[in-house]
Scaffold this active site. Structure first.
Site, short mmCIF file in Angstrom:
data_model
loop_
_atom_site.label_atom_id
_atom_site.label_comp_id
_atom_site.label_asym_id
_atom_site.label_seq_id
_atom_site.Cartn_x
_atom_site.Cartn_y
_atom_site.Cartn_z
N SER A 50 -7.23 -41.76 -19.10
CA SER A 50 -8.37 -41.04 -18.92
C SER A 50 -8.52 -39.94 -19.89
O SER A 50 -9.74 -39.93 -20.37
CB SER A 50 -8.22 -40.80 -17.26
OG SER A 50 -8.33 -41.55 -16.56
N GLU A 51 -7.57 -39.31 -20.18
CA GLU A 51 -7.62 -38.07 -21.15
C GLU A 51 -6.35 -37.93 -21.83
O GLU A 51 -5.36 -38.33 -21.47
CB GLU A 51 -7.91 -36.86 -20.73
CG GLU A 51 -9.56 -36.68 -19.83
CD GLU A 51 -9.87 -36.92 -18.69
OE1 GLU A 51 -10.85 -37.27 -18.09
OE2 GLU A 51 -8.79 -37.41 -17.99
N THR A 52 -6.45 -37.66 -23.10
CA THR A 52 -5.49 -37.24 -24.04
C THR A 52 -5.82 -35.81 -24.52
O THR A 52 -6.97 -35.43 -24.76
CB THR A 52 -5.48 -38.01 -25.29
OG1 THR A 52 -5.05 -39.38 -24.72
CG2 THR A 52 -4.55 -37.80 -26.32
N HIS A 81 -7.41 -33.03 -14.15
CA HIS A 81 -5.94 -33.25 -14.18
C HIS A 81 -5.36 -33.25 -15.66
O HIS A 81 -4.16 -32.80 -15.66
CB HIS A 81 -5.66 -34.86 -13.75
CG HIS A 81 -5.64 -35.93 -14.88
ND1 HIS A 81 -6.71 -36.59 -15.28
CD2 HIS A 81 -4.63 -36.35 -15.43
CE1 HIS A 81 -6.47 -37.35 -16.33
NE2 HIS A 81 -5.06 -37.61 -16.36
#
Length: 282
Positions: A50-52, A81
């Site tokens: 979802s994210e880096t 998050h």
């Protein structure tokens, strides 16, 4: 010729679950100095999480570090998050806050306070858009969710940077039963919430969908939880403290804690566990 080191310290952190591999993972590059925007986006696309995120030196004395946040398709000004997971990685790597018990993250959305006494929790940033959804957008969402308009109890913009909108359904079961067709809303950042039966561990079930940035269904979403909590606690529709469950439809078991203080500040927190430590080659 490369102008940056080949390798950077790296961690992958599980967020919003006490059971390993059951929350929402975030990839954290602990030294993003000199990494180009293209390299950042390329890595985020490759991790396919979802994210880096990339930790950088702050540009203000008020902050402990600067964080840049990427989905597989775009950079976000803020996300929940990744904020908690990156804070956990920074602490595990030896980071020391300027103020005991509180980290200050700088990001494109501004300064975000993070408490680290017990569970990490971030202070919800101000919403940049609120109020009811317009009829046309609501019709697109209900079409995508395959439900009648009458099943929506309430709806609201809860945008604190990513662009979130939310619809409230009557029950958690209705939320879990959704089979969305996101082709109706390819540019959306939208969620659904519904109440669990009274007396249980969780007040709400939540699901979040972000096709606009390449995330079909997020296992656990702190930024949506933050915006929803600001809306519901301010209106009196929700108590000052409650928990949200998320992720079961994608095989996860996330638990998100919400607490609103008397001054209106909303804190969103949960478990954070480093599961991968090493280096990444850029």
């Amino acid at each position: 010729m490369r102008t940056i080191p080949w390798t950077r310290p790296f961690m992958q952190v599980d967020v919003f679950s006490a059971r390993p591999f059951s929350g929402n993972p975030v990839a954290v590059v602990l030294d993003g100095t000199g990494v180009s925007d293209v390299q950042m986006q390329t890595l985020a696309r490759w991790t396919n999480l979802s994210e880096t995120t990339f930790v950088l030196p702050p540009t203000t004395d008020e902050a402990d570090y600067l964080l840049r946040i990427f989905t597989p398709q775009a950079e976000l000004p803020f996300a929940g998050h990744p904020t908690l997971g990156s804070a956990r990685a920074w602490l595990e790597a030896g980071g020391t806050p300027r103020r005991a018990g509180r980290i200050v993250q700088e990001c494109a959305a501004g300064l975000v306070a993070i408490r680290h006494q017990g569970e990490l929790a971030f202070a919800a940033p101000p919403r940049i858009r609120d109020g009811a959804l317009d009829d046309a957008y609501l019709e697109r969402i209900t079409a995508a969710f395959g439900i009648r308009r009458e099943r929506v109890l309430a709806h609201q913009w809860v945008d604190n940077g990513p662009g979130w909108a939310v619809v409230e359904l009557a029950t958690a079961r209705e939320v879990l039963d959704l089979e969305p067709d996101l082709s109706f809303i390819p540019d959306a950042m939208v969620g659904a919430i519904g109440a669990h039966p009274a007396g249980g561990e969780y007040r709400y079930e939540m699901r979040t969908f972000a096709p606009a940035v390449g995330v079909l269904e997020d296992p656990a979403c702190g930024s949506m939880s933050a915006g929803v909590a600001q809306w519901l606690t301010a209106s009196g529709a929700a108590p000052a403290a409650y928990r949200v469950s998320q992720g079961s439809r994608v095989g996860r078991d996330a638990s998100i804690a919400v607490a609103a203080e008397a001054d209106g500040t909303v804190w969103v927190g949960g478990d954070t566990t480093v599961l991968i430590r090493g280096t990444v080659t850029l």
